[in-house]
Write an enzyme that holds these catalytic residues in place. Structure first.
Site, PDB file in Angstrom:
ATOM      1  N   TRP A  93       0.835  -1.208   0.000  1.00  0.00           N
ATOM      2  CA  TRP A  93       0.000   0.000   0.000  1.00  0.00           C
ATOM      3  C   TRP A  93       0.865   1.252   0.000  1.00  0.00           C
ATOM      4  O   TRP A  93       0.554   2.261  -0.596  1.00  0.00           O
ATOM      5  CB  TRP A  93      -0.929  -0.013   1.225  1.00  0.00           C
ATOM      6  CG  TRP A  93      -1.812   1.196   1.327  1.00  0.00           C
ATOM      7  CD1 TRP A  93      -3.069   1.344   0.810  1.00  0.00           C
ATOM      8  CD2 TRP A  93      -1.508   2.432   1.988  1.00  0.00           C
ATOM      9  NE1 TRP A  93      -3.567   2.589   1.103  1.00  0.00           N
ATOM     10  CE2 TRP A  93      -2.627   3.281   1.825  1.00  0.00           C
ATOM     11  CE3 TRP A  93      -0.408   2.909   2.697  1.00  0.00           C
ATOM     12  CZ2 TRP A  93      -2.672   4.566   2.358  1.00  0.00           C
ATOM     13  CZ3 TRP A  93      -0.451   4.203   3.208  1.00  0.00           C
ATOM     14  CH2 TRP A  93      -1.584   5.010   3.035  1.00  0.00           C
ATOM     15  N   HIS A  94       2.015   1.146   0.688  1.00  0.00           N
ATOM     16  CA  HIS A  94       2.893   2.306   0.797  1.00  0.00           C
ATOM     17  C   HIS A  94       3.634   2.609  -0.496  1.00  0.00           C
ATOM     18  O   HIS A  94       4.088   3.735  -0.689  1.00  0.00           O
ATOM     19  CB  HIS A  94       3.909   2.117   1.929  1.00  0.00           C
ATOM     20  CG  HIS A  94       3.326   2.314   3.290  1.00  0.00           C
ATOM     21  ND1 HIS A  94       2.570   1.348   3.923  1.00  0.00           N
ATOM     22  CD2 HIS A  94       3.354   3.373   4.128  1.00  0.00           C
ATOM     23  CE1 HIS A  94       2.184   1.811   5.099  1.00  0.00           C
ATOM     24  NE2 HIS A  94       2.637   3.031   5.256  1.00  0.00           N
ATOM     25  N   GLY A  95       3.783   1.624  -1.336  1.00  0.00           N
ATOM     26  CA  GLY A  95       4.480   1.890  -2.593  1.00  0.00           C
ATOM     27  C   GLY A  95       4.609   0.657  -3.442  1.00  0.00           C
ATOM     28  O   GLY A  95       4.642  -0.464  -2.930  1.00  0.00           O
TER      29      GLY A  95
END
Lengths: 391, 483
Positions: free
Chosen positions: B334-336
């Protein structure tokens, strides 16, 4: 905490915030920043195309939005004051050692100068190229070289920045080793930090008599005599280039010019234009923005430009009262602008070449000067050698 | 548009706030004069203004993608209506699936397509062209937010919002649009349809906003400066590497928590009470506790919408292991869209499992537990911040002295001296000590009145200093808005 007091506090904060916002919205736009020596962004063109067009350097944000962001920063009310607030907080509250790479030591503003090996080597190569192509086979040509230490040389150690600075001794040694064909003139024994303007990169003309003397003597000349000169103080205070960059409120400085009978009769030409009398450019002795009839602006933003102007590749000083026909060619940076007038009494003509502004740089010097029977002096500061390519 | 920018602070926000209060009061007053329901009209006006300005806010950064935002709002609103009207559980599920699959498809397309294509090419040796689509700002936040709505409507936890303006206001609300907190509809449903204001609430909101702004500009951005100086330095050392790792941790914390503070503060000004997103995570005594204090809205989202539906920990050990790894892989992803983020997520999965299976860890002295937690977290930050997988190996090796670097260097000492105050402020500021001290003084009989006068002065000083940094500096984007 009482809700009433908190609410009053909020009203105060909101009130000031809206006041600043009001000024941001409705203050007239400025054209130029004298502290930053640059034109300020104006309101961007508001068209659908500009709004939808992407600025790829800013992650796909539209051009209008990017330009508007720059505009709001440039036109912010009391911009210099806010920059000063940030500088003071950064340096004194956060105890940071520098602001925007500049620091203050003993009242002098200096710049951290880490070694830029690539640029330095390119400059050594450029100097070597000048010698190989133009000086080596020139008849009667005496070649000299001298390096001017920048302020950081004197201030890095006491300010704790030595570890972040280039190795000056090595730089001086490398310059000397790279040019065994030149007579090297060290200025370290005749210079100290007090010769520099506190807020600028440049030295003070009234303090470099010893430097001129040493250079002249090394070139077999008599050099300037202090008694031949009178000192004039300019009306306006000088705020050097570091003043705007560090943004800390510091006092302006008096600027002094030296006059002599020789200098008063010298003729100066810039890039081959018609010579004018006198070595000082009086138009540039004040700081002002002049609007031209066609609506554009001419900026006189740097008082140091009174010394033989700024962006000229070739400046020629002719001394009609010279008792010799000897000529001097100086490969130079901006420091020579204040120094050359102190050498002119020993020459019929001084040609100052700044290869950064010459078409073709160091490759086409035959178009600008000849070197037979001339003294040639390479006079560059450590900051230039380390950070600006000579071309 | 970013909160920490002059266009937002001095151009956009004043217009929004003036419009929001003056226009809504004007409309409310007018309706009351006409004998109609002024309160309802005033609220409607407020929501219209918030929605309109939120779309302007979003369009400012992504003019073309504002249509994607509008489409997303409409799609989720319509699916919510459909779920509410559906007569059978099957049709409710179908409409839920439509909303979730569509939003995940959009997220997958814009954020992860090139990641998958890249890895596919690497595995197969093919050269499938990348799409190179610009990532819509905040897509990870608002899609998760909108999904929480349809899921909660399906579960019966939330009522259907029939008013598209009200729903659009919830999805697009600019305070938390591009970097959270991930606000669930159930948390703001009441305030979407009814909210009140007071100078005290506005004062608390302003206080929170200014503190958040200061955290971002004064602390986070200066730690980012040190991170950049480290990478540019030719005199790195083991100690410098640890300074870098701590800087990453403090930079990310103050950047993200600062933004959350600003979002919560602004929300409060407009009458919304968002959930807290950070609770002094660096005071945690375990990794499990860390994730109850760090990016709380994301952790709880994954817990409620992924982990628990998968069975949580009420399954066999093997299945629980799988669930844990799925959730933390997704959290990382989700963060990258890069493997270092997945690795970062899996790091936490491993330590969560270790903590579960090694109860002796809980018996350590508190100070050791905190050191252990901080070690895991800061090593994780190094992984999180790495440009690629190879850099992770280099960075970790250098941190532990296996990279051939000296222990100390002149440059290290220089920067340690230069940034010492910042480190102290950062370390102290990441604990609850400041807040507790201020609260104690504010409630003390002798100190309360002094604090009452000092607070607005301090907030003004912070606002002026932050403005100075903005005017002097250049573009300084939030880290999390690229998600």
């Amino acid at each position: 905490m009482s809700k009433t007091i908190r609410a009053v506090g909020a009203v105060v904060v909101v009130g000031l915030w809206l006041l600043i916002a009001g000024f941001a919205w409705f203050s007239p736009d400025e054209v130029y920043s004298f502290t930053e020596r640059s034109y300020l962004d104006q309101f961007p063109e508001l068209t659908l195309e500009n709004i939808l067009e992407k600025d790829d350097s800013k992650r796909g944000t539209s051009s209008f939005m990017t330009e508007f962001n720059s505009y709001t920063l440039d036109q912010f009310p009391l911009r210099d004051t806010f920059r000063g607030i940030k500088a003071m907080f950064h340096l004194y509250a956060l105890n940071q050692s520098n602001n925007n790479g500049k620091y203050i030591q003993d009242g002098y503003i200096a710049e951290m100068t880490p070694l830029n090996e690539e640029v330095f080597q390119k400059n050594l190569a450029s100097i070597q190229r000048i010698y190989e192509k133009y000086l080596k086979d020139a008849e009667g040509c005496n070649v000299y070289m001298s390096v001017i230490p920048d302020k950081n040389y004197y201030l890095a150690e006491p300010s704790g920045h030595a570890s972040m600075s280039l190795d000056y001794e090595k730089l001086f040694a490398d310059v000397e080793a790279n040019a065994p064909w030149a007579t090297h003139i060290s200025l370290l024994d005749v210079m100290d930090v007090s010769m520099f303007y506190r807020t600028d990169t440049h030295w003070r003309q009234e303090k470099i008599m010893d430097v001129a003397q040493k250079l002249a003597n090394a070139m077999g000349k008599e050099g300037p005599k202090e008694e031949d000169f009178t000192v004039q103080k300019l009306d306006d205070l000088f705020y050097g280039v570091y003043y705007g960059q560090i943004a800390v409120p510091v006092a302006g400085e008096d600027m002094f010019l030296l006059h002599s009978d020789v200098l008063n009769n010298c003729l100066v030409s810039y890039d081959g234009a018609t010579p004018v009398k006198g070595v000082y450019d009086w138009d540039r002795s004040k700081v002002e923005l002049v609007q031209n009839p066609n609506g554009s602006y001419t900026v006189y933003g740097d008082m140091y430009e009174v010394f033989l102007s700024k962006e000229s590749g070739k400046v020629v000083i002719e001394n009609p009262n010279a008792t010799t026909d000897k000529e001097l060619v100086i490969f130079r940076d901006s420091n020579s602008r204040a120094l050359a007038p102190l050498l002119v009494q020993d020459y019929a003509k001084i040609t100052m070449l700044d290869t950064r502004w010459l078409t073709g740089g160091t490759h086409m010097l035959q178009n600008f000067a000849s070197f037979d029977n001339r003294d040639v002096l390479f006079l560059y500061s450590t900051s230039l050698l380390n950070s600006v390519e000579l071309k | 548009m970013l909160f920490s920018s002059v266009p937002f602070l001095y151009y956009f926000l004043p217009v929004v706030i003036i419009s929001y209060f003056l226009l809504s009061w004007g409309v409310e007053g007018l309706f009351r004069l006409c004998g109609k329901n002024g309160e309802k009209a005033g609220l409607f006006t407020k929501n219209v203004i918030l929605l309109a300005f939120s779309l302007v806010f979003y369009a400012w950064g992504e003019p073309r993608y504002v249509f994607l935002m509008i489409g997303t709002i409409f799609m989720f609103w319509a699916c919510g209506l459909a779920i509410g009207k559906a007569q059978t559980k099957l049709w409710k599920k179908i409409w839920l699936c439509v909303s979730v699959i569509t939003s995940l498809a959009l997220l997958g397309l814009f954020k992860y397509a090139d990641f998958f294509v890249d890895n596919f090419n690497a595995l197969t040796g093919l050269s499938v062209p990348l799409l190179r689509l610009a990532l819509p700002v905040g897509i990870s936040f608002y899609t998760f937010q909108a999904m929480s709505y349809t899921i909660d409507v399906y579960r019966g936890n939330a009522k259907v919002q029939k008013n598209p303006i009200s729903f659009g206001t919830y999805v697009a609300l600019f305070p938390q649009l591009i970097a959270g907190p991930i606000v669930r509809y159930v948390d703001v449903a009441r305030e979407i349809d009814k909210r009140s204001h007071s100078w005290d609430e506005i004062a608390l909101g302003i206080r929170r906003f200014v503190i958040g702004l200061a955290k971002k500009i004064i602390l986070a951005d200066n730690f980012a400066l040190l991170m950049r100086l480290f990478r540019e330095s030719s005199e790195q050392s083991v100690v410098f590497y640890w300074m870098y790792a701590i800087s990453i941790g403090l930079n990310i914390y103050f950047d993200f928590s600062g933004y959350s503070d600003m979002a919560i503060g602004l929300g409060r000004v407009f009458g919304f009470h968002f959930i807290e997103n950070f609770n002094y995570p660096y005071m945690s005594k375990s990794v499990a506790e860390f994730w109850k204090r760090w990016h709380i809205s994301l952790g709880s989202w994954f817990r409620d919408y992924v982990y628990i539906p998968l069975g949580g920990n009420r399954v066999s050990n093997v299945r629980w292991l799988v669930n844990t790894f799925i959730v933390w892989s997704l959290t990382g992803l989700w963060h990258g869209a890069a493997w270092n983020y997945v690795l970062w997520g899996l790091l936490y999965a491993v330590f969560l499992l270790v903590e579960k299976w090694v109860p002796a860890l809980k018996k350590m002295p508190d100070v050791l537990r905190r050191v252990y937690t901080l070690l895991v977290v800061f090593l994780g930050m190094v992984i999180f911040n790495a440009a690629d997988l190879s850099q992770i190996g280099t960075d970790l090796a250098n941190m532990f002295g296996f990279g051939g670097l000296p222990f100390l260097s002149d440059a290290t000492l220089y920067y340690l001296g230069s940034f010492a105050v910042l480190f102290i402020l950062g370390i102290v500021g990441s604990t609850c000590w400041v807040k507790n001290t201020v609260n104690r003084l504010a409630e003390g009989r002798k100190t309360a009145s002094v604090m009452a006068v000092l607070e607005p002065i301090l907030l003004l000083i912070l606002l002026l200093v932050c403005t100075g940094y903005l005017v002097d500096g250049a573009f300084s984007p939030f880290l999390y808005f690229r998600f």
